[in-house]
Scaffold this active site. Sequence first.
Site, mmCIF file in Angstrom:
data_model
loop_
_atom_site.group_PDB
_atom_site.id
_atom_site.type_symbol
_atom_site.label_atom_id
_atom_site.label_comp_id
_atom_site.label_asym_id
_atom_site.label_seq_id
_atom_site.Cartn_x
_atom_site.Cartn_y
_atom_site.Cartn_z
ATOM 1 N N LYS A 58 0.842 -1.195 0.000
ATOM 2 C CA LYS A 58 0.000 0.000 0.000
ATOM 3 C C LYS A 58 0.877 1.245 0.000
ATOM 4 O O LYS A 58 1.898 1.302 0.689
ATOM 5 C CB LYS A 58 -0.929 -0.016 1.219
ATOM 6 C CG LYS A 58 -1.971 1.099 1.227
ATOM 7 C CD LYS A 58 -2.901 0.954 2.428
ATOM 8 C CE LYS A 58 -3.953 2.052 2.461
ATOM 9 N NZ LYS A 58 -4.872 1.923 3.618
ATOM 10 N N SER A 113 -9.991 -0.150 7.010
ATOM 11 C CA SER A 113 -9.404 -0.023 5.670
ATOM 12 C C SER A 113 -8.718 -1.263 5.130
ATOM 13 O O SER A 113 -8.330 -1.285 3.966
ATOM 14 C CB SER A 113 -8.421 1.153 5.643
ATOM 15 O OG SER A 113 -9.108 2.373 5.717
ATOM 16 N N SER A 119 -9.621 2.036 2.800
ATOM 17 C CA SER A 119 -8.780 2.740 1.848
ATOM 18 C C SER A 119 -7.782 1.840 1.113
ATOM 19 O O SER A 119 -7.121 2.287 0.165
ATOM 20 C CB SER A 119 -7.996 3.834 2.576
ATOM 21 O OG SER A 119 -7.169 3.283 3.593
#
Length: 487
Positions: free
Chosen positions: A78, A177, A153
């Site tokens: 990420k 997330s 996210s």
Amino acid sequence: MTDFFNENLTSLHKKLVDKEISATELTKEALNKSKSSQSEINAFITIDDEGALKRAAEIDAVGIDPDNILSGIPFAIKDNIVTKGLKTTAASHILDNFVPVYDATVIEKLNELGIVTIGKTNMDEFAMGGSTETSYFGKTANAWDHTKVPGGSSGGSASSVASGVIPVALGSDTGGSIRQPAAFNGIVGLKPTYGRVSRWGLIAFGSSLDQIGPLTRTVEDNARVLAAISGKDQRDTTTEDQSVPDFTKGIKKGVKDLRIGVPKEYFAKGIDEGVKDVVKKAIAKYESLGAKVDEVSLPHSKYGIAAYYILASSEASSNLERFDGIRYGFSARQDGQTLEDLYVRTRSEGFGDEVKRRIMLGTFALSAGFYDAYFKKAAQVRTLIVNDFAKVFENHDIILGPTTTSPAFDLGSENDDPVKMYMNDLLTIPLNLAGLPGMSINAGFTDGLPVGLQIIGKRFDESTIYKTAYAFEQDSQLFTKHPGVNF
């Protein structure tokens, strides 16, 4: 060609050790899949061809470590986890040219074990969002339906794993997330106990809430990655000096006599009926496997959203003060401007609307005259939520419920309604406020879209979560189902 849909870490490791495939060949396949999928799912912000191939060649030259299951395995990271020499943006214009000079602790640990970083995945800007639509680098699509959101996210990480592009990805979880994208994409995502995994090198959103965790296709793979990234870190004082167990040990023991609590609040009005039905059937399966299930109450969980958006936004308003256009990142410098003008223009142009909304909300909550009314009250609600969980866990080993209030929704459908978007985290946020570990696994499907089962454990008892998840996964065999895509 390697089909990541039908491989796991054990099978990939065996092929590497037996020299059926080299780390370089495996890396090339992951790179090709990543690039060919971009036009459809846009899971990556940066794909590092040169760095990944160089790393794979180094691993091949030394040889695959037969005792290390991660040696030569391609990973996606990420883009809010810093990687030395590899652009890290947090999906924001304000960092779109930022190249870190150091690795996050989790990256150091994984590099020591011989992983190959393929690239950095798309996400909501600064991890603020639940749909991976606030990214400066465009929206990411759901693996199962490219007209739906992948969740957020960590949407890029989840969609890349679910689409068979990559076997493993790292995400971060501040209010859901990791778990929400895992649910929307039908994979396994774990938010560890707060303090289990170092946050050093994670671009901070809410420092008392953030945790890094793995996203994988199977429970056992997830357990192996968590063990690799866990442990006390002197550079992060919030990590706790807990021993790191072999999370795969005992994973196959089954759930006979496991005491499961099911919160009545997690099936209240507002939860999609299809989601309720799928999750209730999954819970019934646990009873058939020998677990003891009863209804419990988490009475203050309904206040979690309000408390979270005050606390997290307050922490974000402080954490994001450092992005000012002076030392790194985007800068709106102009000749003759004052320092204040530079700050205002850089932050106004560099941050997206959602990030600015949360900075404003947090600054308001912390301002003189409002601190007691908002921040202090939210902190008190947080304590009540912690106490609710503690009470339930006095007589239960695990809590089960839905991960999300609905399956994946249409891209663009909630962008103009922030409150509706925030409500998607209703069932995940309480865990972050309480610092508890939680996992989402695929419980089944409604209208062709995956539904997540959320498995909540006691602090530092991820082992019981993995055992619980593994029992359902092996009985249902849902991990063998995958989207009709072939990158």
